[in-house]
Design an enzyme around this catalytic site. Structure first.
Site, PDB file in Angstrom:
ATOM      1  N   THR A  49       0.860  -1.178   0.000  1.00  0.00           N
ATOM      2  CA  THR A  49       0.000   0.000   0.000  1.00  0.00           C
ATOM      3  C   THR A  49       0.900   1.233   0.000  1.00  0.00           C
ATOM      4  OG1 THR A  49      -0.104   0.326   2.410  1.00  0.00           O
ATOM      5  CG2 THR A  49      -1.606  -1.312   1.457  1.00  0.00           C
ATOM      6  N   CYS A  50       0.295   2.415   0.051  1.00  0.00           N
ATOM      7  CA  CYS A  50       1.108   3.630   0.072  1.00  0.00           C
ATOM      8  C   CYS A  50       1.921   3.739   1.357  1.00  0.00           C
ATOM      9  CB  CYS A  50       0.226   4.860  -0.103  1.00  0.00           C
ATOM     10  SG  CYS A  50      -1.061   5.040   1.153  1.00  0.00           S
ATOM     11  N   ASN A  51       1.483   3.048   2.412  1.00  0.00           N
ATOM     12  CA  ASN A  51       2.169   3.155   3.700  1.00  0.00           C
ATOM     13  C   ASN A  51       3.017   1.951   4.075  1.00  0.00           C
ATOM     14  OD1 ASN A  51       1.357   5.747   4.472  1.00  0.00           O
ATOM     15  ND2 ASN A  51      -0.629   4.994   5.175  1.00  0.00           N
ATOM     16  N   GLU A 190     -10.618  16.853  -3.009  1.00  0.00           N
ATOM     17  CA  GLU A 190     -10.487  15.510  -2.432  1.00  0.00           C
ATOM     18  C   GLU A 190     -11.294  15.357  -1.147  1.00  0.00           C
ATOM     19  OE1 GLU A 190      -6.938  12.649  -0.644  1.00  0.00           O
ATOM     20  OE2 GLU A 190      -6.427  14.282  -2.012  1.00  0.00           O
TER      21      GLU A 190
END
Length: 418
Positions: A49-51, A190
């Site tokens: 994931t992004c993390n 967003e």
């Protein structure tokens, strides 16, 4: 069989390194295929994931360094750059880490539910590439049931900790049903998109999106069946709104006291909730002075969020206890599987000895040998064959001066009960 988890996350690695070691859609398939064919790997799942980027593997002994080398080589990152940010968990620690991750206990936002869906997708991707073995399958199935138990027995995910979610939670508390409410969303960025998603998931079907340019808002409106208006049209639509949630980059307020006062008169003073999550403000502070206008700023929401974060920390204590209990239980079960294999091998060996000696005895009887002599010879040979390996183990433990090992063997053979 040995469980291994290696990876990096937002706590250990920079964004730059996380980007380099991420498995995007174009890399995930080839990576899983390589792991499936890897000599040291029985089964694997990649969570990216992004993390975080993590490998969960059922491996052969001595696979730790081989997997680290593989990860570095696959992404063309030097081992020296990777190692300071890399963590490695083995056996029960690996089980516990996966369970903590899936329950949101290791997330940037404590208790966030999205990670469970991401882990489930990672597991599904690995199954699609035939990279999952029985141990990994059982580990992840157990993990999903533990995550469900944590959500059921604790309220770790029940308190809003994002501005968008907090705004929707506030609206739900004030209005009994969002399905009967009309919401005016001011802005199309967003944050407003997240607000719209939360509103829709809570049954809201009547939304109006106001933005400086209608074209920018059109895509958002199409997702949720919303009307689109320009900022200049807000005074004409404000009276229809039960809830106003605003987040733009405007340097000056968009909604003034007079505009809201007019709308309230048109509504015959039915209340309006205004949630201003913009900085600087989209709604004049004086609006809060009006009867039937309930104005909340981003600072008001932040106090709610801070309180909820503290509540999540309290809930996390119980969640951690559940994870510790369940990871220990699963590790015990895994160890019992190893005993099952050993018991099966031991029984197979004993049966092979029995069949070999029985076959010879039957041949002797068929040749006319004395039955009593044949039976005595069978019993003696069977006894000697079966006690040969334990006898050697006892002798070896005694000769090497290992009293603890000797004690275990005696207990295993039941000699202390004689």
């Amino acid at each position: 069989m040995s469980l291994l988890a290696i990876g990096i996350n937002h706590n250990t690695a920079s964004v730059d390194l996380r980007e380099k070691v991420a498995f995007g859609p174009d890399k995930l398939g080839p990576a899983l295929e390589q792991l499936r064919e890897h000599e040291a790997v029985n089964g694997s799942v990649i969570v990216s994931t992004c993390n975080r980027t993590e490998l969960y593997c059922d491996v052969k002994q001595g696979a730790r360094n081989k997997l680290i080398d593989w990860l570095a080589q696959f992404h063309q990152v030097s081992r020296e750059d990777l190692m300071p940010s890399l963590y490695v968990h083995e056996e029960q620690a690996a089980i516990k880490h996966l369970m903590r991750v899936s329950c949101g206990l290791d997330s940037l936002v404590l208790g966030e539910p999205q990670i469970l869906g991401q882990v489930k997708q990672a597991f599904s991707d690995s199954r699609d590439h035939q990279a999952v073995d029985s141990s990994i399958d059982k580990l992840f199935q157990k993990t999903f049931s533990v995550a469900k138990r944590v959500r059921t027995e604790t309220d770790i995910g029940g308190n809003a900790v994002s501005v968008a979610y907090a705004a929707c939670t506030l609206a739900k508390h004030i209005f009994e049903s969002l399905s009967d409410s009309t919401v005016l969303l001011v802005g199309a960025g967003e944050t407003i998109e997240l607000v719209a998603k939360h509103l829709a998931s809570n049954g809201c079907t009547k939304m109006i999106v106001a933005n400086r340019t209608k074209e920018r808002a059109q895509g958002l409106a199409e997702q949720f069946g919303a009307e689109v208006i320009s900022l200049n049209e807000i005074p004409d639509y404000l009276a229809r709104a039960d809830i106003v949630i605003s987040s733009t980059a405007s340097p000056l307020p968009i909604i003034g006291k007079g505009m809201v006062e007019t709308a309230l008169k048109q509504r015959r003073h039915q209340p309006i909730l205004l949630v201003d999550i913009a900085v600087p403000r989209d709604v004049e502070a004086q609006v809060g002075e009006l009867n039937d206008a309930y104005l909340y700023s981003v600072d008001d929401l932040q106090s709610i969020i801070d309180s909820n974060i503290e509540q999540r920390k309290v809930e996390a204590i119980q969640a951690e206890a559940i994870v510790s209990e369940e990871s220990a239980s699963f590790m015990t079960w895994l160890r019992s599987l190893q005993a099952v294999d050993s018991i099966r091998d031991y029984r197979k060996s004993a049966n092979e000895i029995r069949e070999e000696l029985l076959s010879k005895s039957l041949q002797s009887l068929a040749a006319g040998a004395d039955p009593e002599k044949v039976l005595r010879e069978l019993s003696n040979k069977l006894t000697n064959k079966l006690i040969h390996a334990p006898t050697r183990a006892l002798q070896s433990a005694a000769e090497q001066g290992e009293p603890a090992k000797l004690t275990i063997i005696r207990q295993t053979l039941g000699l202390d009960d004689l």
